[in-house]
Design an enzyme around this catalytic site. Structure first.
Site, PDB file in Angstrom:
ATOM      1  N   HIS A  27      -5.504 -71.844 -73.796  1.00  0.00           N
ATOM      2  CA  HIS A  27      -6.301 -70.591 -72.536  1.00  0.00           C
ATOM      3  C   HIS A  27      -7.449 -70.223 -73.317  1.00  0.00           C
ATOM      4  O   HIS A  27      -8.387 -70.360 -73.382  1.00  0.00           O
ATOM      5  CB  HIS A  27      -5.821 -69.496 -72.648  1.00  0.00           C
ATOM      6  CG  HIS A  27      -6.251 -68.446 -71.662  1.00  0.00           C
ATOM      7  ND1 HIS A  27      -6.603 -68.188 -70.380  1.00  0.00           N
ATOM      8  CD2 HIS A  27      -7.605 -67.939 -72.077  1.00  0.00           C
ATOM      9  CE1 HIS A  27      -7.204 -67.636 -69.608  1.00  0.00           C
ATOM     10  NE2 HIS A  27      -7.530 -67.001 -71.351  1.00  0.00           N
ATOM     11  N   GLU A  28      -7.086 -70.362 -74.579  1.00  0.00           N
ATOM     12  CA  GLU A  28      -8.789 -69.246 -75.926  1.00  0.00           C
ATOM     13  C   GLU A  28      -9.172 -70.582 -76.542  1.00  0.00           C
ATOM     14  O   GLU A  28     -10.252 -70.570 -75.904  1.00  0.00           O
ATOM     15  CB  GLU A  28      -7.468 -68.696 -77.113  1.00  0.00           C
ATOM     16  CG  GLU A  28      -6.648 -67.681 -76.390  1.00  0.00           C
ATOM     17  CD  GLU A  28      -7.170 -66.307 -75.933  1.00  0.00           C
ATOM     18  OE1 GLU A  28      -8.953 -66.462 -75.352  1.00  0.00           O
ATOM     19  OE2 GLU A  28      -6.902 -65.817 -75.312  1.00  0.00           O
ATOM     20  N   HIS A  30     -12.020 -72.185 -73.661  1.00  0.00           N
ATOM     21  CA  HIS A  30     -12.677 -70.587 -73.935  1.00  0.00           C
ATOM     22  C   HIS A  30     -13.817 -71.515 -75.199  1.00  0.00           C
ATOM     23  O   HIS A  30     -15.088 -71.488 -74.768  1.00  0.00           O
ATOM     24  CB  HIS A  30     -12.516 -68.980 -74.200  1.00  0.00           C
ATOM     25  CG  HIS A  30     -12.061 -68.945 -72.884  1.00  0.00           C
ATOM     26  ND1 HIS A  30     -12.759 -68.791 -71.506  1.00  0.00           N
ATOM     27  CD2 HIS A  30     -10.814 -68.208 -73.063  1.00  0.00           C
ATOM     28  CE1 HIS A  30     -12.069 -67.727 -70.678  1.00  0.00           C
ATOM     29  NE2 HIS A  30     -10.863 -67.544 -71.529  1.00  0.00           N
TER      30      HIS A  30
END
Length: 266
Positions: free
Chosen positions: A58-59, A62
């Site tokens: 997820h990170e 980004h």
């Protein structure tokens, strides 16, 4: 290409992430084969490790999207190595989400990596950077639920099926919570570039409390019911019944002992 401005070492996968992925693979195998004497321990380790892997991805999503959008500083910050220890808010990104899974079986959105937004031009790029994280949870949920909606469960062991159902619940919950247009969450980051300067100035002070506000609302019975009814509808649409999810959660909490109905092969 933007990636040419990052050093090779800044894009090398961290041994920490490799270790977490290895734990996921080994405990997934133990859950599949029934190797462990206590299947709940294998399910606990498998789901927890897989959940941390999804938080890292997820990170990373980004950061990777930000890199290609113009923020070349993410490499030096270690965000491209998938190392959870490099995140700006390791407590929010890893520790709290894992604790919420253990205590309540809910996929808490993680904290955000620090993106230098001033380096990025174009509202669509800003929106895409914010959307990239929860879209990873959507993709992860699709992978977890694939055996269910593809009707390929024949031969999939009971405990592994239950573990996938519970893991899918966490991913869907995280995706929906992240996409809420609440300050401090990714959903607000998606729409923020399209808001007026005055609106953004008024909303900015509330950003640190957005997640707390959401969880306060979930304590309201009527809102809680609507939220989890939506989760249930999505998972049922993907072929995952409530029984499999419940048994996955009960097996995950191995220290409480799973109900006998969840340990009897269908």
């Amino acid at each position: 290409m933007t990636t040419a401005t990052t050093r090779r070492g800044e894009r090398r996968i961290s041994p920490v992430f490799v270790g977490i992925a290895a734990v996921t693979a080994v405990t997934g195998w133990a859950t599949w084969t029934g190797f462990a004497e206590q299947p709940g321990i294998a399910v606990f380790l498998f789901v927890t490790a897989a959940w941390i892997v999804s938080l890292c991805l997820h990170e990373y999503a980004h950061a990777r999207t930000a890199l290609h959008s113009g923020d070349i500083t993410v490499g030096a910050k270690g965000y491209l190595t998938l190392n959870p220890l490099k995140y700006t808010h390791a407590l929010l990104s890893i520790v709290l989400p894992v604790l919420f899974v253990i205590m309540g079986g809910i996929g808490l959105p993680g904290g955000a990596v620090f993106i230098e937004r001033s380096r990025i031009r174009g509202r669509w790029r800003h929106s895409l950077i914010s959307a990239a994280g929860p879209l990873t949870n959507v993709l992860f949920a699709a992978v977890c639920t694939a055996p269910f909606w593809l009707h390929t469960l024949d031969g999939v062991p009971r405990d592994f099926r239950y573990a996938l159902a519970f893991l899918a619940l966490l991913q869907v919950t995280a995706a929906i919570l992240n996409f809420l247009p609440v300050p401090g969450l990714d959903g607000y980051g998606v729409i923020e570039p399209w808001l007026s300067y005055q609106v953004k100035r008024q909303v900015e002070p509330f950003a640190p409390f957005g997640l707390l506000f959401v969880f306060a609302l979930l304590w309201v019975p009527s809102i809680n019911s609507v939220f989890f009814d939506a989760i249930d509808a999505i998972l049922r649409g993907l072929g995952i019944d409530g029984f499999s999810r419940a048994c996955g959660y009960e097996l995950y909490r191995f220290w409480r002992g799973a109900p006998e109905i969840c340990t009897i092969s269908p």
